[in-house]
Design an enzyme around this catalytic site. Structure first.
Site, PDB file in Angstrom:
ATOM      1  CE  LYS A 104     -14.566 -10.220  29.142  1.00  0.00           C
ATOM      2  NZ  LYS A 104     -15.445 -11.378  29.389  1.00  0.00           N
ATOM      3  CG  ASP A 157     -15.191 -12.675  32.283  1.00  0.00           C
ATOM      4  OD1 ASP A 157     -14.847 -11.530  32.626  1.00  0.00           O
ATOM      5  OD2 ASP A 157     -15.206 -13.059  31.093  1.00  0.00           O
ATOM      6  CG  LEU A 165      -9.581 -18.185  40.878  1.00  0.00           C
ATOM      7  CD1 LEU A 165      -8.470 -18.032  39.843  1.00  0.00           C
ATOM      8  CD2 LEU A 165      -9.336 -19.435  41.723  1.00  0.00           C
ATOM      9  N   PRO A 196     -13.679 -10.734  43.844  1.00  0.00           N
ATOM     10  CG  PRO A 196     -15.165 -12.528  43.925  1.00  0.00           C
ATOM     11  CD  PRO A 196     -15.067 -11.087  43.503  1.00  0.00           C
ATOM     12  CG  HIS A 251     -14.926  -8.109  24.506  1.00  0.00           C
ATOM     13  ND1 HIS A 251     -15.880  -9.078  24.366  1.00  0.00           N
ATOM     14  CD2 HIS A 251     -13.777  -8.785  24.780  1.00  0.00           C
ATOM     15  CE1 HIS A 251     -15.334 -10.267  24.532  1.00  0.00           C
ATOM     16  NE2 HIS A 251     -14.063 -10.118  24.782  1.00  0.00           N
ATOM     17  CE1 TYR A 278     -16.072 -13.901  25.389  1.00  0.00           C
ATOM     18  CE2 TYR A 278     -16.662 -14.435  27.639  1.00  0.00           C
ATOM     19  CZ  TYR A 278     -15.752 -13.949  26.729  1.00  0.00           C
ATOM     20  OH  TYR A 278     -14.528 -13.521  27.169  1.00  0.00           O
TER      21      TYR A 278
END
Length: 273
Positions: free
Chosen positions: A73, A43, A15, A13, A104, A48
């Site tokens: 990542k 994502d 977006l 995609p 990353h 994170y």
């Protein structure tokens, strides 16, 4: 939704929904909201700390696994630690594979790190592999030693740093240009820019919607992040209008080649535009 085809035939995609700095305790709820709104690209990253919650939202969504494109990542350097990190990430997310995993940022052993991604790609744990925050020279260093050409380079890209030099370079190598911070993280009054405001009024859209349409219409994959349910839905509602050539040119003229984050420095030199 619109899609881009990666250099290995995988469809992505254009977006998606970003989860950078989303607190772990609310990640699952907000990713669920995004999936309910219609996002099909999510994502995340080892850095994170919310891969587990992203995976839980995907699994609880009722959608088929093949319907959701999940990116993560690396937070590792070198072959051995990256192979272990891939296994840890898949286990945390509760997924059999990631649709895309990217390095990353460049590290002390980017080639070894990428080699681990290649191996996981060959075994089917990763459907596509790529890079993030790699400048032109660093991308070429990977291409020159790799068996698998990176599918994506995710770099800071927004109104005030449109990255057209990198865009043309990546496109010439069959690599998709992906934007992080497509809305500039709300800094510097970007979403009050008069050009975006004026064009938005023409189409009945917000400045954020105009900017996301500008990027996606140029085939730049974008992953805006919001914790506001209204904004989550609004950011996705951009495929019912198209910007004219004049409007595209007016937005392009706002490029100041200026980072909002001030990082990484290697991306900020003229030779990498």
């Amino acid at each position: 939704m619109e899609y881009v085809e990666l250099n290995n035939g995988v469809v992505m995609p254009v977006l998606g929904y970003g989860t950078y700095l989303t607190p772990r305790r609310v990640t699952q709820r907000h990713v669920a909201d995004a999936l309910d709104a219609g996002y099909r690209l999510i994502d995340t990253a080892q850095n994170y700390g919310n891969e587990r919650e992203v995976g839980a939202a995907v699994r609880a969504s009722g959608l088929g696994r093949e319907e959701v494109f999940v990116t993560s990542k690396t937070q590792t350097s070198g072959y051995r630690s990256t192979r272990a990190g891939i296994e840890d990430s898949l286990a945390a997310a509760g997924l059999d594979y990631f649709d895309l995993m990217i390095i990353h940022w460049p590290n002390a052993d980017s080639r070894g790190t990428y080699r681990a991604l290649e191996e996981a790609y060959r075994t089917g744990q990763l459907r596509a592999i790529g890079l993030s925050n790699f400048n032109r020279k660093q991308v070429l260093e990977i291409i020159d030693t790799a068996d698998v050409v990176p599918a994506v380079d995710q770099i800071e890209t927004h109104l005030y740093w449109q990255q057209w030099g990198m865009h043309d370079f990546l496109t010439s190598h069959g690599i998709v240009h992906e934007s992080w911070s497509p809305l500039g993280e709300g800094q510097s009054g970007m979403l009050r820019d008069p050009v975006l405001v004026r064009i938005g009024r023409t189409h009945g859209k917000s400045p954020a919607q105009v900017l996301l349409r500008f990027l996606t219409q140029n085939r730049i994959v974008s992953i805006p992040k919001s914790l506001n349910p209204e904004h989550i839905r609004e950011n996705l509602n951009i495929f019912d209008f198209r910007l004219s050539d004049e409007e595209l040119g007016a937005i392009r003229a706002q490029d100041a080649k200026r980072s909002q984050s001030g990082w990484p420095a290697a991306m900020s030199t003229e030779e990498h535009y």
